[in-house]
Design a protein around this motif. Structure first.
Motif, PDB file in Angstrom:
ATOM      1  N   ARG A  10       0.922  -1.190   0.047  1.00 13.55           N
ATOM      2  CA  ARG A  10       0.074  -0.027   0.112  1.00 13.55           C
ATOM      3  C   ARG A  10       0.807   1.301  -0.139  1.00 13.55           C
ATOM      4  O   ARG A  10       0.435   2.274  -0.764  1.00 13.55           O
ATOM      5  N   ALA A  11       1.991   1.157   0.903  1.00 13.20           N
ATOM      6  CA  ALA A  11       2.959   2.451   0.836  1.00 13.20           C
ATOM      7  C   ALA A  11       3.450   2.636  -0.539  1.00 13.20           C
ATOM      8  O   ALA A  11       3.629   3.575  -1.054  1.00 13.20           O
ATOM      9  N   ALA A  12       3.779   1.423  -1.262  1.00 10.35           N
ATOM     10  CA  ALA A  12       4.322   1.713  -2.668  1.00 10.35           C
ATOM     11  C   ALA A  12       3.433   1.907  -3.561  1.00 10.35           C
ATOM     12  O   ALA A  12       3.843   2.831  -4.510  1.00 10.35           O
ATOM     13  N   ASP A  13       2.309   1.511  -3.467  1.00  8.18           N
ATOM     14  CA  ASP A  13       1.101   2.140  -4.227  1.00  8.18           C
ATOM     15  C   ASP A  13       0.940   3.524  -4.228  1.00  8.18           C
ATOM     16  O   ASP A  13       0.700   4.305  -5.493  1.00  8.18           O
ATOM     17  N   THR A  14       0.725   4.184  -2.984  1.00  7.28           N
ATOM     18  CA  THR A  14       0.753   5.518  -2.878  1.00  7.28           C
ATOM     19  C   THR A  14       1.892   6.275  -3.511  1.00  7.28           C
ATOM     20  O   THR A  14       1.652   7.241  -4.185  1.00  7.28           O
ATOM     21  N   LEU A  15       3.091   5.720  -2.985  1.00 10.61           N
ATOM     22  CA  LEU A  15       4.302   6.538  -3.658  1.00 10.61           C
ATOM     23  C   LEU A  15       4.154   6.348  -5.419  1.00 10.61           C
ATOM     24  O   LEU A  15       4.708   7.529  -6.001  1.00 10.61           O
ATOM     25  N   ILE A  16       3.893   5.283  -5.926  1.00  5.94           N
ATOM     26  CA  ILE A  16       3.901   5.006  -7.381  1.00  5.94           C
ATOM     27  C   ILE A  16       2.759   6.141  -7.838  1.00  5.94           C
ATOM     28  O   ILE A  16       3.076   6.823  -8.899  1.00  5.94           O
ATOM     29  N   VAL A  17       1.559   6.412  -7.125  1.00  3.55           N
ATOM     30  CA  VAL A  17       0.541   7.096  -7.582  1.00  3.55           C
ATOM     31  C   VAL A  17       0.998   8.768  -7.514  1.00  3.55           C
ATOM     32  O   VAL A  17       0.839   9.479  -8.511  1.00  3.55           O
ATOM     33  N   ILE A  18       1.652   8.944  -6.541  1.00  3.93           N
ATOM     34  CA  ILE A  18       2.038  10.359  -6.439  1.00  3.93           C
ATOM     35  C   ILE A  18       3.023  10.586  -7.462  1.00  3.93           C
ATOM     36  O   ILE A  18       3.014  11.784  -8.084  1.00  3.93           O
ATOM     37  N   THR A  41       3.585   9.118 -10.270  1.00  3.13           N
ATOM     38  CA  THR A  41       3.019   9.248 -11.710  1.00  3.13           C
ATOM     39  C   THR A  41       2.187  10.535 -11.904  1.00  3.13           C
ATOM     40  O   THR A  41       2.490  11.140 -13.000  1.00  3.13           O
ATOM     41  N   VAL A  42       1.378  10.921 -10.949  1.00  6.73           N
ATOM     42  CA  VAL A  42       0.822  12.073 -11.272  1.00  6.73           C
ATOM     43  C   VAL A  42       1.629  13.589 -11.289  1.00  6.73           C
ATOM     44  O   VAL A  42       1.590  14.462 -11.952  1.00  6.73           O
ATOM     45  N   ALA A  43       2.816  13.422 -10.247  1.00  3.98           N
ATOM     46  CA  ALA A  43       3.511  14.731 -10.171  1.00  3.98           C
ATOM     47  C   ALA A  43       4.443  14.474 -11.691  1.00  3.98           C
ATOM     48  O   ALA A  43       4.419  15.536 -12.335  1.00  3.98           O
ATOM     49  N   ALA A  44       4.781  13.484 -12.003  1.00  4.37           N
ATOM     50  CA  ALA A  44       5.667  13.375 -13.446  1.00  4.37           C
ATOM     51  C   ALA A  44       4.719  14.017 -14.460  1.00  4.37           C
ATOM     52  O   ALA A  44       5.036  14.666 -15.419  1.00  4.37           O
ATOM     53  N   ALA A  45       3.131  13.465 -14.602  1.00  2.00           N
ATOM     54  CA  ALA A  45       2.284  13.926 -15.705  1.00  2.00           C
ATOM     55  C   ALA A  45       2.105  15.288 -15.594  1.00  2.00           C
ATOM     56  O   ALA A  45       2.178  16.083 -16.523  1.00  2.00           O
ATOM     57  N   MET A  46       2.017  15.894 -14.544  1.00  5.19           N
ATOM     58  CA  MET A  46       1.737  17.345 -14.196  1.00  5.19           C
ATOM     59  C   MET A  46       3.074  18.178 -14.459  1.00  5.19           C
ATOM     60  O   MET A  46       2.951  19.178 -15.189  1.00  5.19           O
ATOM     61  N   MET A  47       4.231  17.566 -14.324  1.00  2.62           N
ATOM     62  CA  MET A  47       5.394  18.134 -14.807  1.00  2.62           C
ATOM     63  C   MET A  47       5.791  18.212 -16.171  1.00  2.62           C
ATOM     64  O   MET A  47       6.735  18.829 -16.739  1.00  2.62           O
TER      65      MET A  47
END
Length: 381
Positions: free
Chosen positions: A148-156, A158-164
């Motif tokens: 769950r911690a890894a999933d949260t980190l991956i989602v964050i 991914t969203v950050a890379a998409a926004m950047m």
């Protein structure tokens, strides 16, 4: 055959170039998506036929990657279409940004699927249905929290890379992370409980003060750990209620874990009886009841005179061991019931009772009898 395909392909291109640019681009985009979907269906069908029923677990794991595979083929097809489609520079830039975001999402999705498949492969060796499932609960809890911690980190990420990937958002993100004003302080304070629970989740996964199916006692309630999420723990209480507790609670506050090392427990039964109780006879009866009960694990059975209370009664404490907390509770109730019934049938005089002494006014005052003298008088009578 190849000549026919080449000729047909050339005829299709010649026909498309006669159409308006927007219509040609639309046809190429739709055609690319259709080709990607057909290729995905062919690959999935080939995997199913190749593995068949001989490798059901591997087949189920591979079929879970259908979504990322479909998205990857669509992104590949559209990236090829954009190069040959008659579109302007502005449209090409928009398509490029969309494909970049889609590719970043594909990487994040693939990472999530990889984490899920890896955790399932690792947990195949453990079964929670076993009688002694301490090791299984340890690994299931650890892998679940870390996943769950890894999933949260991956989602964050991914969203950050998409926004950047967009210039405007990149500048906003840099200014937001670089600022140290009141807004940044407010965001940090607001995010503190979430971050504290995430850090507590990692600590619990490593140190494991609790695991799935552990029996715990906290806040005056008794229950089992039913679910451990990223931020909270669900405890199933003995009466089927659910208590939701933040993860940080198990790091910051004391609680009782009755199955930390083993599920076996020692239960206690207290009886308050008269001083005339035959302790040795009651001890023999306790041993008889314990041996006849399937709840007793055969390890501990003791009867002790633990106290002599001020209410003219003797406190007896029986200790018995059981394989689990529910079994220990049921064993305590069974032993208490049968010992009381034994005293009622065989030694009713050993049950608690109050003694009073009546003294005539004309008689001279005498000191009250001691407990030993009262017992002697009672036996003589």
């Amino acid at each position: 055959m190849l000549d026919v395909i080449k000729y047909s392909y050339a005829e299709i291109l010649n026909t498309l170039w006669l159409l308006p640019d927007w219509l040609t681009a639309s046809v190429l985009v739709i055609g690319g998506v259709l080709v990607a979907l057909i290729a995905n269906a062919v690959i999935v069908h080939a995997i199913r036929n190749t593995l068949g029923v001989r490798h059901p677990k591997t087949r189920s794991l591979l079929t879970r990657s259908k979504g990322p595979l479909r998205l990857a083929l669509i992104v590949l097809a559209l990236s090829l279409v954009v190069r040959v489609a008659p579109i302007g520079d502005r449209a090409a830039t928009v398509f490029g940004n969309i494909l970049n975001v889609a590719f970043i999402a594909l990487l994040g999705w693939t990472a999530l699927i990889a984490a899920q498949i890896g955790s399932q492969i690792y947990l195949r060796r453990f079964s929670l249905d076993a009688e002694d499932n301490l090791l299984a609960r340890k690994h299931v809890t650890q892998v679940g929290i870390l996943k769950r911690a890894a999933d949260t980190l991956i989602v964050i990420m991914t969203v950050a890379a998409a926004m950047m990937s967009f210039e405007q958002v990149r500048q906003y993100g840099v200014s937001l992370f670089a600022s140290a004003g009141v807004a940044g302080l407010a965001i940090g304070i607001a995010a503190r409980p979430l971050l504290a629970n995430l850090i507590a989740g990692v600590q619990i996964a490593v140190a494991q003060p609790i695991r799935l199916d552990d029996v715990v006692f906290l806040e005056g309630e008794y229950g089992t750990i039913e679910e451990i999420t990223t931020t909270y723990v669900v405890i199933k209480l003995w009466d089927w209620r659910r208590m939701v507790v933040p993860l940080s609670y198990f790091i910051e506050k004391p609680f009782q874990n009755w199955t930390r090392e083993t599920s076996a427990l020692i239960g206690s039964v207290f009886l308050y009886v008269d001083y005339t109780v035959p302790v040795e006879k009651l001890r023999e009866k306790l041993m008889e009841v314990a041996r006849a009960s399937p709840l007793w694990d055969g390890r501990v059975v003791v009867l002790q005179v633990s106290d002599a209370t001020k209410d003219h009664t003797v406190e007896l404490r029986a200790l018995l061991s059981a394989r689990s907390a529910p079994a220990a509770w049921d064993l305590r109730c069974e032993v208490r019931e049968k010992l009381i019934a034994y005293l009622q049938e065989e030694y009713p005089g050993a049950l608690p009772r109050q003694r009073q002494e009546f003294v005539s006014r004309n008689e001279p005052y005498q000191a009250p009898l001691s407990a030993h003298t009262m017992v002697s008088h009672h036996r003589a009578g």
